[in-house]
Design a protein around this motif. Structure first.
Motif, short mmCIF file in Angstrom:
data_model
loop_
_atom_site.label_atom_id
_atom_site.label_comp_id
_atom_site.label_asym_id
_atom_site.label_seq_id
_atom_site.Cartn_x
_atom_site.Cartn_y
_atom_site.Cartn_z
N THR A 41 0.70 -0.76 0.66
CA THR A 41 -0.11 0.00 0.22
C THR A 41 0.73 1.18 -0.10
O THR A 41 1.93 1.17 0.41
CB THR A 41 -0.99 0.22 1.46
N LEU A 101 -9.24 -8.89 -2.04
CA LEU A 101 -9.11 -7.12 -2.60
C LEU A 101 -8.06 -6.81 -3.20
O LEU A 101 -8.72 -6.08 -4.38
CB LEU A 101 -9.85 -6.58 -1.24
N ALA A 102 -6.70 -6.64 -2.70
CA ALA A 102 -6.00 -6.00 -3.22
C ALA A 102 -5.51 -6.14 -4.94
O ALA A 102 -5.08 -5.69 -5.39
CB ALA A 102 -4.95 -5.81 -2.68
N ARG A 109 -10.22 -0.35 -2.61
CA ARG A 109 -9.67 -1.05 -2.13
C ARG A 109 -9.99 -0.48 -0.43
O ARG A 109 -8.81 -1.20 0.38
CB ARG A 109 -8.05 -1.98 -2.62
#
Length: 188
Positions: A41, A101-102, A109
């Motif tokens: 992230t 999800l990512a 996200r």
């Protein structure tokens, strides 16, 4: 008449540019090579971004360095490639939903505020993952359709330590599927 060939080192084009393994063969080759799953992230110019990666690897303990690669086809790649800092989440099987999800194209996200927060330094971090490490990006290298990132570890959090009772089974990606490592897969 005597003819001579130029030595290998005098070629004008590198040998790898004239012949290459076909893309499908290369994909097949690495489908059989498992990789640990991580989510990376960063804070981008338009908000937080995330992507799932299996390319994370430790490089050095002193200084603490890791590397990972970004495909130019990922929507999060431009923001992560230019970020000064990133958070690398090392996932176990209990973190599968975050990995999914990512890795889902077009997904928001960060839509669920219960899944994540920001560190004091501003980077987005997912809650409850096995471990994460905040890093300063130190090097970027173009590599085909990817960018290789080298990053210096600055801060970490290990929620579920290996060997502890609450340690989860590592999450691995192999042959287009998610897998859980555990005692059942140990070779003695």
């Amino acid at each position: 008449m005597i003819t001579t060939q130029r030595p290998e080192s005098a070629r004008t084009e590198p040998a790898w540019e004239s012949a290459s393994l076909p893309a499908e063969d290369f994909k097949l080759l690495f489908r059989g090579h498992p990789g640990g799953v991580a989510v990376i992230t960063a804070e981008g110019p338009d908000g937080p971004v995330a992507l799932t990666a299996t390319s994370v690897s430790s490089v050095s303990v002193d200084p603490p360095l890791l590397i990972f690669s970004l495909s130019t086809f990922s929507s999060a790649a431009p923001a992560i490639a230019t970020a000064q800092t990133v958070v690398v989440h090392l996932l176990d099987a209990d973190d599968l939903e975050i990995a999914r999800l990512a890795s889902t194209s077009g997904a928001d996200r960060f839509a669920d505020p219960l899944l994540w927060t920001r560190l004091i330094s501003g980077e987005p971090v997912y809650h409850g993952v096995r471990a994460w490490v905040r890093c300063a990006v130190t090097e970027r290298m173009s590599a085909g359709s990817s960018t290789v990132i080298a990053a210096h570890a600055l801060q970490s959090n290990i929620a579920r330590s290996a060997g502890s009772e609450d340690a989860g089974a590592p999450l691995v990606y192999h042959d287009r599927g998610w897998h859980r490592l555990g005692e059942h897969s140990r070779i003695r």
